[in-house]
Write a protein that holds these residues in place. Structure first.
Motif, PDB file in Angstrom:
ATOM      1  N   MET A  70      35.653  26.082  39.210  1.00  0.00           N
ATOM      2  CA  MET A  70      36.919  25.506  39.646  1.00  0.00           C
ATOM      3  C   MET A  70      37.728  26.569  40.395  1.00  0.00           C
ATOM      4  O   MET A  70      37.861  27.707  39.948  1.00  0.00           O
ATOM      5  N   GLU A  71      38.304  26.162  41.531  1.00  0.00           N
ATOM      6  CA  GLU A  71      39.011  27.115  42.390  1.00  0.00           C
ATOM      7  C   GLU A  71      40.179  27.775  41.672  1.00  0.00           C
ATOM      8  O   GLU A  71      40.427  28.973  41.831  1.00  0.00           O
ATOM      9  N   ALA A  72      40.919  27.001  40.854  1.00  0.00           N
ATOM     10  CA  ALA A  72      42.066  27.555  40.142  1.00  0.00           C
ATOM     11  C   ALA A  72      41.647  28.641  39.168  1.00  0.00           C
ATOM     12  O   ALA A  72      42.325  29.665  39.014  1.00  0.00           O
ATOM     13  N   VAL A  73      40.528  28.441  38.502  1.00  0.00           N
ATOM     14  CA  VAL A  73      40.045  29.444  37.543  1.00  0.00           C
ATOM     15  C   VAL A  73      39.668  30.724  38.277  1.00  0.00           C
ATOM     16  O   VAL A  73      39.963  31.842  37.816  1.00  0.00           O
ATOM     17  N   GLU A  74      39.039  30.598  39.435  1.00  0.00           N
ATOM     18  CA  GLU A  74      38.700  31.787  40.226  1.00  0.00           C
ATOM     19  C   GLU A  74      39.973  32.513  40.663  1.00  0.00           C
ATOM     20  O   GLU A  74      40.030  33.741  40.677  1.00  0.00           O
ATOM     21  N   TRP A  75      41.001  31.731  41.030  1.00  0.00           N
ATOM     22  CA  TRP A  75      42.298  32.308  41.410  1.00  0.00           C
ATOM     23  C   TRP A  75      42.858  33.133  40.263  1.00  0.00           C
ATOM     24  O   TRP A  75      43.371  34.238  40.455  1.00  0.00           O
ATOM     25  N   LEU A  76      42.770  32.611  39.064  1.00  0.00           N
ATOM     26  CA  LEU A  76      43.288  33.306  37.880  1.00  0.00           C
ATOM     27  C   LEU A  76      42.489  34.575  37.596  1.00  0.00           C
ATOM     28  O   LEU A  76      43.049  35.638  37.288  1.00  0.00           O
ATOM     29  N   LYS A  77      41.182  34.483  37.734  1.00  0.00           N
ATOM     30  CA  LYS A  77      40.336  35.641  37.435  1.00  0.00           C
ATOM     31  C   LYS A  77      40.551  36.767  38.433  1.00  0.00           C
ATOM     32  O   LYS A  77      40.580  37.947  38.062  1.00  0.00           O
ATOM     33  N   ARG A  78      40.698  36.411  39.714  1.00  0.00           N
ATOM     34  CA  ARG A  78      40.905  37.440  40.743  1.00  0.00           C
ATOM     35  C   ARG A  78      42.172  38.243  40.495  1.00  0.00           C
ATOM     36  O   ARG A  78      42.254  39.419  40.840  1.00  0.00           O
ATOM     37  N   ARG A  79      43.147  37.604  39.886  1.00  0.00           N
ATOM     38  CA  ARG A  79      44.430  38.262  39.651  1.00  0.00           C
ATOM     39  C   ARG A  79      44.553  38.831  38.239  1.00  0.00           C
ATOM     40  O   ARG A  79      45.610  39.343  37.860  1.00  0.00           O
ATOM     41  N   GLY A  80      43.508  38.724  37.469  1.00  0.00           N
ATOM     42  CA  GLY A  80      43.522  39.275  36.112  1.00  0.00           C
ATOM     43  C   GLY A  80      44.509  38.581  35.200  1.00  0.00           C
ATOM     44  O   GLY A  80      45.061  39.206  34.274  1.00  0.00           O
ATOM     45  N   ILE A  81      44.723  37.287  35.420  1.00  0.00           N
ATOM     46  CA  ILE A  81      45.703  36.542  34.617  1.00  0.00           C
ATOM     47  C   ILE A  81      45.170  36.363  33.195  1.00  0.00           C
ATOM     48  O   ILE A  81      44.056  35.884  32.993  1.00  0.00           O
ATOM     49  N   GLN A  82      46.003  36.724  32.230  1.00  0.00           N
ATOM     50  CA  GLN A  82      45.608  36.619  30.822  1.00  0.00           C
ATOM     51  C   GLN A  82      46.063  35.314  30.177  1.00  0.00           C
ATOM     52  O   GLN A  82      45.380  34.787  29.301  1.00  0.00           O
ATOM     53  N   ASP A  83      47.236  34.818  30.599  1.00  0.00           N
ATOM     54  CA  ASP A  83      47.797  33.609  29.982  1.00  0.00           C
ATOM     55  C   ASP A  83      48.312  32.668  31.061  1.00  0.00           C
ATOM     56  O   ASP A  83      48.769  33.098  32.134  1.00  0.00           O
TER      57      ASP A  83
END
Length: 445
Positions: A1-14
């Protein structure tokens, strides 16, 4: 999912999964990114949309009733609202959600859905509204005791403001560090500020947003309020969107500029090819004149909101209109024909942006449908003219509940829920004894 990749690229924890309630307060859940990736939808009780600003719930009556089980609603993310939370201590993101029932039906009294419903009614006519909100707010000293009046904060000069500083650059510069953070936080979230100015009151500011889609702009106001509060707290101040936070200072508004374009051509329906105003333009104003008093409980949703509406002040007290006239409720700013628009100056800054924009557009829509014509424009000052708006919350609620055309637009579920919330909030207010009562009644009656 594109949103999950967006979160991972930015190191989002929550991920903050949020939804605006009837007051425009962000409700929701904080989820670890890993859990969000597995299940981006969340559940919360149905009562989330019937909570008062005091955290209570209205009593049931013939028109309003609670779900006896307080079962869950399902909240699905709108990925177009995904943004980082720039003030979070650990990398976090936020995402606005929409509510639906378990059978898939949207929750028709959820504020974001109310605005979407109004947009759908315009779309059926081949029309597309465009809005641009302006939001006023005050900066104040931290205040932990509600019995004490609010005071302006101390700026970089070491002194609080004591006089009127409308449009003063020096007064804005007093809080440069704070506004730098607001701009940085806004840029990080993709929020676009058009201008920032100092308003009339002491440490009263206004932020203007660029025009665009009503749902997008309501989302931006919703997020801006969070942003400004968080930035102010970082600088040991409060930012308040109360309509009338200080007795001797002007109130705060949320002016809504609106125009309507043809969905196919993109041309304004307010101007002819030769640049003259159209019948639709005048009917849009007529709709506001006729129905704004009946949506006043949405545009001014609290007892405090009506303290802003003072005669001979900058706040309008009527539904008259005029060209570039700031003393009337409906102002038509100067501009080229393709930018012809109506500025609704009546909403207060404490209004839920989704509901306020929906209410203003609903008035315009009814005007377009009925094809009426407004009164003649006011050329001089309208500040000494009679009140044309409800003077208090209960009167405003009654007008809203009894207006059938607005009930058809907003739906009986929303009308009964909103009415019950406002009545419950008024009863809570009535349990508080004010300083005025102690001052004038204690020893005199």
């Amino acid at each position: 999912m594109e949103a999950v990749e967006w979160l991972k690229r930015r190191g989002i924890q929550d991920v903050e999964c949020i939804v605006p309630d009837q007051a425009g307060v962000a409700r929701g859940k904080l989820m670890p990114t890993e859990k969000f990736a597995r299940s981006p939808s969340i559940t919360m009780p149905t009562s989330i949309f019937s909570q008062t600003i005091a955290g209570d719930y209205p009593e049931e009556d013939e028109q309003f009733s609670h779900d006896p089980t307080d079962g869950d609603l399902i909240f699905d993310p709108d990925y177009g609202t995904l943004a980082i939370v720039p003030w979070a201590s650990d990398p976090a993101a936020q995402l606005i959600h929409d509510a639906r029932y378990k059978d898939g039906r949207p929750v028709d009294h959820a504020p974001r859905q109310v605005l979407k419903r109004v947009m759908e009614l315009y779309e059926r006519k081949g029309l597309r509204p465009v809005v641009a909100p302006e939001i006023e707010f005050y900066l104040v000293k931290p205040n932990t005791d509600p019995d004490y009046p609010l005071e302006p904060p101390i700026g970089r000069s070491g002194r609080p403001e004591i006089g009127r500083q409308s449009f003063s650059i020096a007064a804005v510069n007093e809080f440069d560090d704070l506004f730098d953070d607001i701009y940085d936080y806004s840029e990080a979230q993709g929020l676009e500020i058009d201008t920032l100015i100092h308003e009339e009151g002491a440490a009263q500011m206004e932020i203007n947003l660029l025009h665009g889609d009503p749902v997008d702009l309501a989302d931006q106001v919703f997020l801006f309020k969070r942003t400004i509060r968080e930035a102010a707290l970082r600088h040991k101040m409060y930012a308040t969107f109360m309509a009338k936070p200080m007795s001797n200072e002007p109130g705060s508004a949320m002016h809504i500029h609106a125009s309507v374009v043809d969905s196919e051509t993109g041309r304004s329906i307010f101007s002819t090819e030769s640049g003259d105003p159209t019948k639709d333009f005048f009917s849009f104003i007529y709709g506001h004149q006729r129905y704004l008093p009946a949506v006043m409980c949405i545009l001014a949703p609290y007892v405090n909101s009506y303290r802003r509406l003072e005669r001979y002040s900058a706040s309008p007290t009527n539904v008259h209109w005029g060209y570039d006239n700031r003393t009337v409720g409906l102002r038509v700013p100067h501009g080229p024909p393709d930018a012809r628009r109506v500025e609704n100056r009546i909403p207060s800054s404490d209004a839920n942006p989704y509901l306020a924009i929906a209410a203003s557009l609903a008035c315009g829509l009814l005007g377009l449908e009925e094809g009426g014509h407004p009164d003649d424009p006011i050329e001089g000052s309208a500040r000494d003219m009679p009140f044309g708006l409800p003077r208090g919350l209960l009167e405003a609620v009654t007008l809203f509940e009894e207006c059938e055309p607005l009930t058809d637009i907003f739906g009986k579920s929303f009308v009964s829920t909103f009415r019950a919330i406002k009545q419950a909030e008024y009863e809570t207010f009535m349990r508080v004894i004010s300083p005025w009562e102690r001052e004038y009644l204690l020893l005199n009656v």
